[in-house]
Design a protein around this motif. Structure first.
Motif, PDB file in Angstrom:
ATOM      1  N   ASN A 167      -5.893   5.453 -13.485  1.00 63.16           N
ATOM      2  CA  ASN A 167      -7.120   5.919 -12.838  1.00 63.16           C
ATOM      3  C   ASN A 167      -8.087   6.366 -13.932  1.00 63.16           C
ATOM      4  N   TRP A 187      -8.538  -2.349   1.072  1.00 58.83           N
ATOM      5  CA  TRP A 187      -7.821  -1.489   0.125  1.00 58.83           C
ATOM      6  C   TRP A 187      -8.573  -1.398  -1.194  1.00 58.83           C
ATOM      7  N   TYR A 223       0.793  -1.222   0.000  1.00 61.91           N
ATOM      8  CA  TYR A 223       0.000   0.000   0.000  1.00 61.91           C
ATOM      9  C   TYR A 223       0.828   1.277   0.000  1.00 61.91           C
ATOM     10  N   TYR A 270      -4.983  -8.270  -4.758  1.00 56.65           N
ATOM     11  CA  TYR A 270      -5.119  -7.839  -3.369  1.00 56.65           C
ATOM     12  C   TYR A 270      -5.881  -8.811  -2.490  1.00 56.65           C
ATOM     13  N   TRP A 299     -12.888   5.594  -3.980  1.00 60.68           N
ATOM     14  CA  TRP A 299     -12.252   6.886  -4.216  1.00 60.68           C
ATOM     15  C   TRP A 299     -12.230   7.219  -5.704  1.00 60.68           C
ATOM     16  N   HIS A 300     -11.953   6.225  -6.560  1.00 64.14           N
ATOM     17  CA  HIS A 300     -11.998   6.470  -8.002  1.00 64.14           C
ATOM     18  C   HIS A 300     -13.411   6.861  -8.439  1.00 64.14           C
ATOM     19  N   ASP A 335      -6.923  -6.249 -10.274  1.00 61.16           N
ATOM     20  CA  ASP A 335      -6.506  -5.825  -8.943  1.00 61.16           C
ATOM     21  C   ASP A 335      -7.152  -6.673  -7.843  1.00 61.16           C
ATOM     22  N   TYR A 370      -9.503  -2.966 -12.973  1.00 65.34           N
ATOM     23  CA  TYR A 370     -10.305  -3.164 -11.767  1.00 65.34           C
ATOM     24  C   TYR A 370     -10.570  -4.642 -11.499  1.00 65.34           C
ATOM     25  N   LYS A 402     -10.024   2.034  -2.647  1.00 63.07           N
ATOM     26  CA  LYS A 402      -9.498   2.556  -3.920  1.00 63.07           C
ATOM     27  C   LYS A 402     -10.611   2.755  -4.940  1.00 63.07           C
ATOM     28  N   ASP A 403     -11.453   1.731  -5.113  1.00 59.01           N
ATOM     29  CA  ASP A 403     -12.499   1.820  -6.131  1.00 59.01           C
ATOM     30  C   ASP A 403     -13.554   2.858  -5.747  1.00 59.01           C
TER      31      ASP A 403
END
Length: 297
Positions: free
Chosen positions: A219, A252, A143, A242, A259-260, A238, A235, A256-257
């Motif tokens: 992104n 995580w 991370y 993870y 936030w995107h 990942d 996507y 992340k997804d």
């Protein structure tokens, strides 16, 4: 110390002949010579095959799988072919990677210091303006990026395929990249697969310029519309990477997804619903995606 004659540099290319020419020129300019260059041409249609026929480059081997396998498939194909050629180590890079003259020499020196105790070695990747290329910053944890390049070697757990060096024995032990990834996260998954078992390092003295056409972090909120569709691979892939990390990995991914998604909602390029759909359909596909790790015979 490994002799350069026992190394195969693997370059994967697809319809980027001007960049490929620069990459091959940089390989010819290495201070150590005698290594093989295995070019995997993913069925380019821009004249790459015709150019290669005119190129007088000792040690160059060109393979064309007959279709575009993507970066992931191209590297899996190339590493397998390199092993069949009998090399003791592979040096992996994209066609937009321009190694500085001492790049391979520095990797060979580091390999000699570590031998079989090391999983892989990674070069420092620079942008054409001399700054560090953000997309290629190695990770010290799953991370967090590494802190810098002010020591002779930097421990890392993930790296890109922009100048990655490893012994063929490690390939036999840990397998090949997952070709089904097609693009994105194949390098993170592969290097993390190895670093879970062996120490791995960034070698700052080995430097390459990554002359990528679309610089910056991956992104969908920041990328150009022509590239949005391919984000379904990012996507999805990942999730495979993870989820192996357990609860922290799932948290995580969701963070992340999410936030995107927020960034897409704030973005002015439009097509917000389309892009958000790509993010979460990719995530759902990743939950179901169970690719097998391929191994050398």
């Amino acid at each position: 110390m490994l002799d350069a004659r026992n190394v195969t540099a693997i370059v994967v290319t697809y319809n980027r002949l001007p960049l490929l020419k620069q990459c091959l020129a940089a390989l010819r300019a290495q201070t150590v010579q005698g290594f093989t260059v295995l070019l995997v041409d993913n069925a380019s249609t821009d004249g790459t095959a015709d150019y290669i026929k005119t190129l007088a480059m000792p040690g160059l081997v060109c393979r064309n799988p007959g279709e575009n396998l993507g970066g992931a498939g191209g590297f899996a194909y190339g590493i397998r072919a390199a092993a069949e050629l009998g090399c003791e180590a592979v040096w992996i890079m994209d066609d937009d990677t321009l190694p500085e003259p001492d790049a391979l020499a520095a990797l060979l020196a580091a390999d000699a210091a570590h031998g079989d105790d090391c999983g892989w070695l990674s070069s420092r990747a620079l942008a054409p303006d001399g700054t560090d290329q953000p997309m290629n910053l190695q990770r010290k944890t799953m991370y967090r990026d590494i802190d810098g390049f002010d020591v002779a070697e930097v421990p890392a757990v993930m790296a890109s395929f922009v100048s990655l060096f490893l012994r063929t024995e490690a390939v036999r032990q840990f397998g090949l990249p997952i070709a089904e990834f097609f693009i994105w996260s194949d390098d993170w998954e592969y290097t993390r697969r190895i670093s879970r078992a062996k120490p791995c390092y960034v070698i700052p003295a080995s430097r390459v310029v990554h002359a990528m056409q679309n610089p910056g972090v991956v992104n969908i909120a920041r990328d150009v519309p022509a590239r949005w569709a391919r984000y379904r691979y990012f996507y999805r892939n990942d999730v495979v990477l993870y989820r192996r990390e357990g609860l922290s990995g799932w948290l995580w991914l969701l963070a992340k997804d999410s936030w995107h998604t927020v960034q897409v909602l704030r973005d002015r390029q439009g097509c917000r619903a389309e892009r958000i759909k790509i993010i979460w359909k990719g995530f759902a596909a990743g939950v179901r995606f169970r690719p097998q790790i391929p191994y050398l015979p």
